[in-house]
Scaffold this motif. Structure first.
Motif, short mmCIF file in Angstrom:
data_model
loop_
_atom_site.label_atom_id
_atom_site.label_comp_id
_atom_site.label_asym_id
_atom_site.label_seq_id
_atom_site.Cartn_x
_atom_site.Cartn_y
_atom_site.Cartn_z
N VAL A 176 61.43 30.16 148.88
CA VAL A 176 60.27 31.07 148.91
C VAL A 176 59.17 30.55 147.98
N THR A 189 55.57 29.15 149.30
CA THR A 189 54.37 29.84 148.83
C THR A 189 53.40 28.86 148.19
N TYR A 197 51.69 26.77 150.89
CA TYR A 197 50.66 27.54 151.60
C TYR A 197 49.40 27.70 150.75
N LEU A 198 49.56 28.09 149.50
CA LEU A 198 48.40 28.33 148.65
C LEU A 198 47.63 27.05 148.36
N THR A 237 43.26 35.07 148.28
CA THR A 237 44.10 34.04 147.64
C THR A 237 43.86 33.98 146.13
N ILE A 241 45.95 36.66 144.66
CA ILE A 241 47.36 36.25 144.62
C ILE A 241 47.61 35.30 143.46
N ILE A 253 50.17 35.88 140.35
CA ILE A 253 51.28 34.95 140.10
C ILE A 253 51.25 34.49 138.65
N ILE A 310 56.55 28.56 141.65
CA ILE A 310 55.28 28.46 142.37
C ILE A 310 54.26 27.67 141.56
#
Length: 394
Positions: free
Chosen positions: A193, A197, A200-201, A211, A214, A218, A264
Motif C-alpha cells: 500500500v 501510494t 501514484y503521488l 494531492t 494528501i 502524510i 510512503i
C-alpha cells in the motif's frame, strides 16, 4: 589569505567582525564536539549497563538432587523431592513432574538424581545479587555448592518458555512468536500500500489541491505520537470490525497504519532520486508512462524503497504504546498458533517485566533488551547491505 590588522583599518578588505566570527566558529565547534562526546558516552553507558545486568540472565542455577517419580508425586508434585529442598527448588519446575511421568511412563517408581531448576532467590544468591533466603536455606545452598551440587547452566528456558508468574521459568518465546506474526501482518499490508501510494503521488498524480492535502496529511501522520495509532486501531479494527483483541492481526494492522507514512515518504524520496533523463529516454523510445515507471524507474528506486521499508519495520518492532492500547500487554504464557489468537510482543513483554517486584526480572528485562537491540541492529544492517548491493551508479 588577507590578514586583519588594527593598524590598517583604512584597508578596504578590513572586516571588523572577522575575529568575532572566528571566535563564534570555535565555540560552535566546541559545542558540537562536546555534544558528540556526550552522546557517545551516554550510549556506551547504556550498553554497558544493559550488558552487565542482562548477561547473568543467560545462565540459571540448577541443583543436583534426587527426584522420586512415584504415584504420590503424580498426585502431589511436592512429594517428588526431599522436604528440605522444598524452598530452594523451583515450584514451576516441580509442577512439570506429573507431566514428565505421563510422557515417560518408564520413570514411574524410580528415584533419579538429576539437575533441577533452582528457585529465583537461590539463583540471585548464587550470582551475588539481592536475595531473600532464610539462614538455613543459605546454609543448605552453601553445603551443596561446596560438594559441586549446584551449577550455573545456559538458560534454554529463556528462549523455550513464554511468560510465567515464576521469574526463573519466564521466557521470551511467546513474545518472539507474537512479534514475528505481528510484523508479518504489518509488512504484508504496509509495504504494497505504501509503495503504490508513493508511485501514484510521485509519478501519476497531478499537482493540485487534493494531492497537496494528501501530502500534508502524510507528513503530519509521520510526526504524530504513536499512541494515537493505538486509539485508531482500537476504534476501527476492534470496536468497528470486531477483530479479536490482543491478536497479531490487530497489532499488525495498527502498526501498519503507523508505518505507512514512513514507507510512503521514503519511497517517494527514492523515486524522486531517479534522474528525469531515465524517464525522458523511455518516452523517447515510445514507452508509456506505466512502462517507464514499471520497467525503469521502479527498479532503480527499489534499493531506497526497500531500505526505508526495513527501517520502518525496525521502528514498528520497537513500539509499545499503540499495542498497549489494543491489549497486547496481557499475560500470555503460550505462543500463539495463529494471527487470531491472543499474543504479546517483545517490547510489551519487557515493559511488563520492568514493573515486576521480583529482582530476577531486572536481569531478564536487560537480557530481553539485548535480544531486541540485536534484532533491530540486524534489520538496520540488512537495510544498509541491500542498499549497497542493489545501488545503481548513475
Amino acid at each position: 589569505m588577507i590578514k586583519q590588522n588594527d593598524k590598517h583599518k583604512d584597508n578596504p578588505f578590513y572586516d571588523p567582525t572577522l575575529n568575532k566570527r572566528h571566535r563564534s566558529s570555535k565555540r560552535f565547534k566546541v559545542f558540537t564536539v562536546t555534544s558528540l562526546v556526550f552522546s557517545i558516552a551516554f550510549l556506551a553507558f547504556f550498553l554497558y549497563d544493559m550488558i552487565t545486568k542482562g548477561t547473568p540472565a543467560f545462565k540459571q542455577a540448577y541443583l543436583h538432587i534426587n527426584v522420586t517419580y512415584s504415584q504420590e508425586a503424580k498426585n502431589n508434585y511436592r512429594k517428588a523431592i526431599d522436604r528440605k529442598y522444598s524452598r530452594v527448588v523451583s515450584r514451576a519446575w516441580l509442577r512439570t513432574v506429573p507431566t514428565q511421568m505421563e510422557e515417560n511412563p518408564e520413570l514411574i517408581g524410580k528415584t533419579i538424581k538429576t539437575w533441577v531448576l533452582a528457585d529465583d532467590q537461590v539463583d540471585q544468591y548464587i550470582k551475588g545479587h539481592y536475595y531473600k533466603l532464610k539462614r538455613k536455606d543459605r546454609a543448605l545452598i552453601d553445603d551443596m555448592k561446596a560438594y559441586g551440587e549446584i551449577d550455573l547452566k545456559f538458560s534454554k528456558l529463556f528462549f523455550q518458555n513464554g511468560d510465567s508468574k515464576a521469574p526463573e521459568y519466564a521466557g521470551l518465546k511467546s513474545a518472539i512468536v507474537g512479534s514475528i506474526l505481528t510484523l508479518i501482518i504489518t509488512m504484508l499490508f504496509a509495504f504494497p500500500v505504501g509503495v503504490m501510494t508513493a508511485i501514484y503521488l510521485e509519478e501519476f498524480a497531478d499537482d493540485n489541491k487534493f494531492t497537496q492535502t494528501i501530502e500534508v496529511n502524510i507528513n503530519n501522520l509521520a510526526a504524530i505520537p504513536s499512541i494515537l495509532f493505538g486509539l485508531l486501531g482500537l476504534a476501527i479494527f476492534i470496536n468497528l470490525f470486531g477483530l479479536p483483541r490482543s491478536s497479531p492481526l490487530v497489532g499488525g494492522l495498527t502498526l501498519a497504519l503507523m508505518t505507512l507514512p514512513i514507507i510512503i515518504v521514503s519511497s517517494r524520496a527514492a523515486l524522486r532520486a531517479v534522474p528525469d533523463s531515465i524517464r525522458q529516454a523511455g518516452y523517447g523510445l515510445g514507452l508509456t508512462k506505466i512502462e517507464v515507471t514499471r520497467d525503469h524507474v521502479l527498479p532503480l528506486a527499489f534499493p531506497g524503497i526497500l531500505t526505508g521499508s526495513i527501517i520502518g519495520l525496525a521502528q514498528a518492532m520497537g513500539e509499545t504504546a499503540p499495542l498497549i492500547i489494543i491489549g497486547m500487554i496481557a499475560f500470555i504464557p503460550d505462543a500463539p498458533g495463529s494471527i487470531l489468537e491472543a499474543a504479546t510482543v517483545m517490547p510489551a513483554q519487557l515493559f511488563t517485566w520492568a514493573g515486576m517486584p521480583e529482582r530476577m526480572y531486572v536481569e531478564k528485562t536487560a537480557a530481553g533488551i539485548m535480544v531486541l537491540l540485536t534484532i533491530l541492529i540486524s534489520l538496520n544492517s540488512l537495510a544498509i547491505y541491500l542498499r549497497k548491493k542493489y545501488e545503481v551508479k548513475w
